[in-house]
Design a protein around this motif. Structure first.
Motif, mmCIF file in Angstrom:
data_model
loop_
_atom_site.group_PDB
_atom_site.id
_atom_site.type_symbol
_atom_site.label_atom_id
_atom_site.label_comp_id
_atom_site.label_asym_id
_atom_site.label_seq_id
_atom_site.Cartn_x
_atom_site.Cartn_y
_atom_site.Cartn_z
ATOM 1 N N MET A 115 0.829 -1.206 0.000
ATOM 2 C CA MET A 115 0.000 0.000 0.000
ATOM 3 C C MET A 115 0.864 1.258 0.000
ATOM 4 N N SER A 116 1.919 1.237 0.798
ATOM 5 C CA SER A 116 2.820 2.388 0.820
ATOM 6 C C SER A 116 3.467 2.599 -0.544
ATOM 7 N N ALA A 117 3.880 1.503 -1.174
ATOM 8 C CA ALA A 117 4.495 1.607 -2.501
ATOM 9 C C ALA A 117 3.497 2.155 -3.517
ATOM 10 N N TYR A 118 2.247 1.715 -3.414
ATOM 11 C CA TYR A 118 1.210 2.180 -4.342
ATOM 12 C C TYR A 118 0.969 3.681 -4.167
ATOM 13 N N VAL A 119 0.809 4.126 -2.913
ATOM 14 C CA VAL A 119 0.561 5.538 -2.636
ATOM 15 C C VAL A 119 1.762 6.374 -3.065
ATOM 16 N N SER A 120 2.964 5.865 -2.824
ATOM 17 C CA SER A 120 4.174 6.579 -3.230
ATOM 18 C C SER A 120 4.208 6.785 -4.736
ATOM 19 N N ARG A 121 3.887 5.732 -5.471
ATOM 20 C CA ARG A 121 3.900 5.825 -6.926
ATOM 21 C C ARG A 121 2.767 6.716 -7.445
ATOM 22 N N LEU A 122 1.593 6.584 -6.828
ATOM 23 C CA LEU A 122 0.426 7.360 -7.257
ATOM 24 C C LEU A 122 0.648 8.857 -7.087
ATOM 25 N N LEU A 123 1.198 9.249 -5.949
ATOM 26 C CA LEU A 123 1.326 10.662 -5.611
ATOM 27 C C LEU A 123 2.734 11.207 -5.812
ATOM 28 N N ASP A 124 3.638 10.335 -6.250
ATOM 29 C CA ASP A 124 5.026 10.740 -6.499
ATOM 30 C C ASP A 124 5.641 11.367 -5.249
ATOM 31 N N ILE A 125 5.551 10.625 -4.149
ATOM 32 C CA ILE A 125 6.127 11.070 -2.879
ATOM 33 C C ILE A 125 6.980 9.940 -2.311
ATOM 34 N N PRO A 126 7.913 10.240 -1.402
ATOM 35 C CA PRO A 126 8.729 9.182 -0.791
ATOM 36 C C PRO A 126 7.855 8.175 -0.037
ATOM 37 N N GLU A 127 8.327 6.938 0.063
ATOM 38 C CA GLU A 127 7.534 5.895 0.718
ATOM 39 C C GLU A 127 7.302 6.194 2.195
ATOM 40 N N GLU A 129 6.771 9.123 3.525
ATOM 41 C CA GLU A 129 5.642 10.055 3.545
ATOM 42 C C GLU A 129 4.356 9.338 3.151
ATOM 43 N N ALA A 130 4.456 8.430 2.190
ATOM 44 C CA ALA A 130 3.282 7.675 1.763
ATOM 45 C C ALA A 130 2.741 6.814 2.902
ATOM 46 N N THR A 131 3.634 6.256 3.708
ATOM 47 C CA THR A 131 3.205 5.435 4.842
ATOM 48 C C THR A 131 2.427 6.253 5.853
ATOM 49 N N ILE A 132 2.927 7.432 6.167
ATOM 50 C CA ILE A 132 2.221 8.313 7.109
ATOM 51 C C ILE A 132 0.848 8.685 6.557
ATOM 52 N N LEU A 133 0.791 8.985 5.277
ATOM 53 C CA LEU A 133 -0.458 9.398 4.656
ATOM 54 C C LEU A 133 -1.477 8.263 4.658
ATOM 55 N N ARG A 134 -1.065 7.077 4.238
ATOM 56 C CA ARG A 134 -2.024 5.969 4.157
ATOM 57 C C ARG A 134 -2.508 5.546 5.539
ATOM 58 N N LYS A 135 -1.650 5.649 6.566
ATOM 59 C CA LYS A 135 -2.100 5.337 7.920
ATOM 60 C C LYS A 135 -3.164 6.324 8.372
ATOM 61 N N GLY A 136 -3.010 7.578 7.979
ATOM 62 C CA GLY A 136 -4.029 8.574 8.282
ATOM 63 C C GLY A 136 -5.342 8.254 7.596
ATOM 64 N N THR A 143 -10.357 2.257 5.683
ATOM 65 C CA THR A 143 -9.356 1.568 4.870
ATOM 66 C C THR A 143 -8.557 2.605 4.097
ATOM 67 N N THR A 144 -7.332 2.214 3.717
ATOM 68 C CA THR A 144 -6.523 3.085 2.863
ATOM 69 C C THR A 144 -7.229 3.332 1.542
ATOM 70 N N LEU A 145 -7.837 2.268 0.985
ATOM 71 C CA LEU A 145 -8.541 2.396 -0.283
ATOM 72 C C LEU A 145 -9.639 3.439 -0.220
ATOM 73 N N ARG A 146 -10.431 3.400 0.830
ATOM 74 C CA ARG A 146 -11.522 4.372 0.979
ATOM 75 C C ARG A 146 -10.970 5.798 0.998
ATOM 76 N N GLY A 147 -9.873 5.988 1.714
ATOM 77 C CA GLY A 147 -9.253 7.307 1.759
ATOM 78 C C GLY A 147 -8.759 7.763 0.402
ATOM 79 N N LEU A 148 -8.146 6.855 -0.347
ATOM 80 C CA LEU A 148 -7.653 7.205 -1.683
ATOM 81 C C LEU A 148 -8.804 7.513 -2.639
#
Length: 332
Positions: A115-127, A129-136, A143-148
């Protein structure tokens, strides 16, 4: 001076804890004169030894002995402490991840990395930062999916396929769990915020695929995750089950609030106490909430004791005579 810390196998929630394994509570000496460089290690060891949400609590004022040396609590601020009350239940709903298999198997950890890798690639941010975002997103939206979907309007199919493409080989057959589930009277369901394909793979590795009447996943729920109320209402409408004759098993306390409000018995499955340090702190909250009826760190053992209490002790040959269930996977 010596302090005693109870180590429960499982216990009723909302009340002080005590030893339910039939063994005496273990003892830890007060750290009277520990060198400073040992303090952290000492406190860390104590933390690993304590059960979820418990810190230096005493035994309840009254106890009664149950069979096989297992002790139950008697004075509770709510609910009925007797496992015999499960004799009224003929519908059984199980969460999947970290519920039907132990958290330390770490399947969800694999999904978190993806999930972190997916968010990182989707938003072009470091993993990181992506981990912090998806946990939020997970905490806020269920779920992370619902948030995205809400925050970035993504399509779910690619995310679900990518995230659940993991190695399931760490999940091993669990004969005790299979025998217990097989002996449960009535209907049995899996309800997960994951995918049906993922649930089927986990069930196959556990050896319980044929023991359920249906599997309800995040796609079936219209991508509306637990703990939201709507998917629970949809499940009840789809199955026609009576919530007052239903028990729900979950590893997140917040996902038990709606079932409790609907009238279900609720059982929180917590990780083995030696693994709790790896929890996000917010996930560990709620074990003593009124909507949590029972707490166990061993779902197979809990089911076995409950079945014994209601006169349906599973036998070794139980699964050989258990009729296969149908309608897997679910369909509208």
């Amino acid at each position: 001076m010596v302090y005693s810390y109870p180590v429960p196998m499982y216990a009723m929630a909302g009340e002080r804890w005590q030893d339910l394994s039939g063994k005496a509570p273990f003892k830890l000496p007060r750290p009277a004169a520990l060198p400073s460089d040992m303090v952290f290690s000492y406190l860390y060891d104590i933390f690993l030894a304590l059960p979820l949400g418990v810190a230096c609590q005493h035994e309840p004022k009254q106890t009664k002995q149950y069979k096989n040396g297992t002790y139950m609590q008697t004075e509770l601020p709510y609910g009925n402490n007797s496992l015999v009350s499960f004799s009224e239940i003929d519908n059984w709903i199980f969460d999947l991840d970290n519920t039907l298999y132990p958290r330390h198997i770490d399947l969800f950890k694999q999904m978190e990395v993806k999930m972190s890798a997916y968010v990182s690639r989707l938003l072009d941010i470091p993993e990181e930062e992506a981990t912090i975002l998806r946990k939020g997103y997970y905490k806020q939206h269920g779920t992370t999916l619902r948030g995205l979907m809400i925050e970035h309007n993504i399509q779910p199919d690619e995310f679900l396929e990518y995230v659940h493409d993991i190695d399931h080989s760490g999940v091993k057959p669990d004969p005790q769990l299979a025998q217990a589930i097989c002996a449960l009277p009535g209907k049995r369901y899996i309800y997960t915020n994951g995918t049906n394909d993922h649930a089927m793979k986990v069930a196959k590795h556990l050896g319980i695929t044929d023991l359920f009447d249906d599997i309800f996943d995040i796609v079936w729920a219209g991508l509306d995750p637990k703990p939201n109320r709507a998917p629970y209402e949809k499940l009840l409408a789809h199955t026609g089950i009576n919530p007052k004759r239903t028990a729900m098993f979950e590893d997140l306390a917040r996902n038990l609030k709606v079932p409790h409000d609907m009238g279900m018995k609720t059982v929180l499955v917590v990780p083995n106490r030696t693994r709790e340090v790896f929890h996000d702190s917010w996930e560990a909250k709620g074990a003593e909430s009124p909507h949590v009826g029972y707490v166990t760190e061993d779902i197979g053992g809990f089911l076995k004791d409950m079945l014994h209490a209601i006169g349906r002790q599973p036998q070794m040959e139980a699964c050989a005579t258990c009729p296969p269930q149908t309608a897997l996977p679910n369909s509208e």
